[in-house]
Design a protein around this motif. Structure first.
Motif, PDB file in Angstrom:
ATOM      1  N   MET A   1       1.250  -0.867  -0.008  1.00 31.12           N
ATOM      2  CA  MET A   1      -0.048  -0.308   0.053  1.00 31.12           C
ATOM      3  C   MET A   1       1.051   1.302  -0.174  1.00 31.12           C
ATOM      4  O   MET A   1       1.959   1.184   0.850  1.00 31.12           O
ATOM      5  N   LYS A   2       0.937   2.345  -0.737  1.00 35.32           N
ATOM      6  CA  LYS A   2       1.506   3.113  -0.523  1.00 35.32           C
ATOM      7  C   LYS A   2       0.164   4.105  -0.527  1.00 35.32           C
ATOM      8  O   LYS A   2      -1.157   4.011  -1.658  1.00 35.32           O
ATOM      9  N   ARG A   3       0.652   5.782  -0.182  1.00 31.03           N
ATOM     10  CA  ARG A   3      -0.451   6.871  -0.546  1.00 31.03           C
ATOM     11  C   ARG A   3      -0.769   7.179  -2.450  1.00 31.03           C
ATOM     12  O   ARG A   3       0.782   8.284  -2.140  1.00 31.03           O
ATOM     13  N   LEU A   4      -0.863   7.869  -2.309  1.00 29.54           N
ATOM     14  CA  LEU A   4      -0.919   8.491  -4.234  1.00 29.54           C
ATOM     15  C   LEU A   4      -1.122   9.819  -3.575  1.00 29.54           C
ATOM     16  O   LEU A   4      -0.199  10.538  -4.422  1.00 29.54           O
TER      17      LEU A   4
ATOM     18  N   TRP B   1      -4.921   5.871  -1.882  1.00 28.11           N
ATOM     19  CA  TRP B   1      -3.672   4.680  -1.546  1.00 28.11           C
ATOM     20  C   TRP B   1      -4.392   3.718  -2.559  1.00 28.11           C
ATOM     21  O   TRP B   1      -5.510   3.185  -3.086  1.00 28.11           O
TER      22      TRP B   1
ATOM     23  N   ASP C   1       2.529  -1.359  -4.900  1.00 34.21           N
ATOM     24  CA  ASP C   1       3.925   0.094  -4.979  1.00 34.21           C
ATOM     25  C   ASP C   1       4.227   0.628  -5.996  1.00 34.21           C
ATOM     26  O   ASP C   1       4.359   1.306  -6.798  1.00 34.21           O
TER      27      ASP C   1
ATOM     28  N   LEU D   1       2.516   2.528  -8.051  1.00 43.02           N
ATOM     29  CA  LEU D   1       2.743   3.603  -8.616  1.00 43.02           C
ATOM     30  C   LEU D   1       3.372   5.329  -9.122  1.00 43.02           C
ATOM     31  O   LEU D   1       1.985   6.576  -9.420  1.00 43.02           O
TER      32      LEU D   1
END
Ligand code: ZN
Length: 107
Positions: free
Chosen positions: A1-4, A51, A55, A58
């Protein structure tokens, strides 16, 4: 999970997440339920966040989001006078010809 990114509100956040997911980048809106306690946390931290699940996606997600926020300008060559038309125009400013593909497509 990555915050966009963060979205200005839930409606837009949901729209972005749906668009990303539809484009093959699994995305979700976080802090979706934070509105109920918005008075207890700083406003800038209460914004919904987008999110992405993978990853590795992204960069692709950033490109998709940029396109969504700033739709690419149209660019076409007039079939009538060969003028290069740029911008949101569907008709040649010079000779009045209609952009190829506009005629009879779902209209
Ligand atoms: Zn023209």
């Amino acid at each position: 999970m990555k915050r966009l990114t963060t979205a200005p509100n839930i409606a837009i956040g949901t729209l972005w997440a749906d668009m990303l997911t539809a484009s093959g980048v699994a995305a979700s809106v976080q802090r979706y339920f934070a509105s109920g306690i918005a008075g207890e946390i700083p406003p800038d931290q209460a914004l919904p966040e987008i999110w992405i699940a993978d990853d590795a996606q992204l960069d692709a997600a950033r490109r998709l989001l940029a396109e969504l926020r700033h739709p690419p300008q149209r660019r076409w060559v007039c079939p009538g006078c060969a003028e290069l038309i740029e911008g949101p125009f569907e008709q040649c400013w010079k000779c009045g010809a209609v952009m190829p593909g506009v005629d009879g497509e779902g209209r």
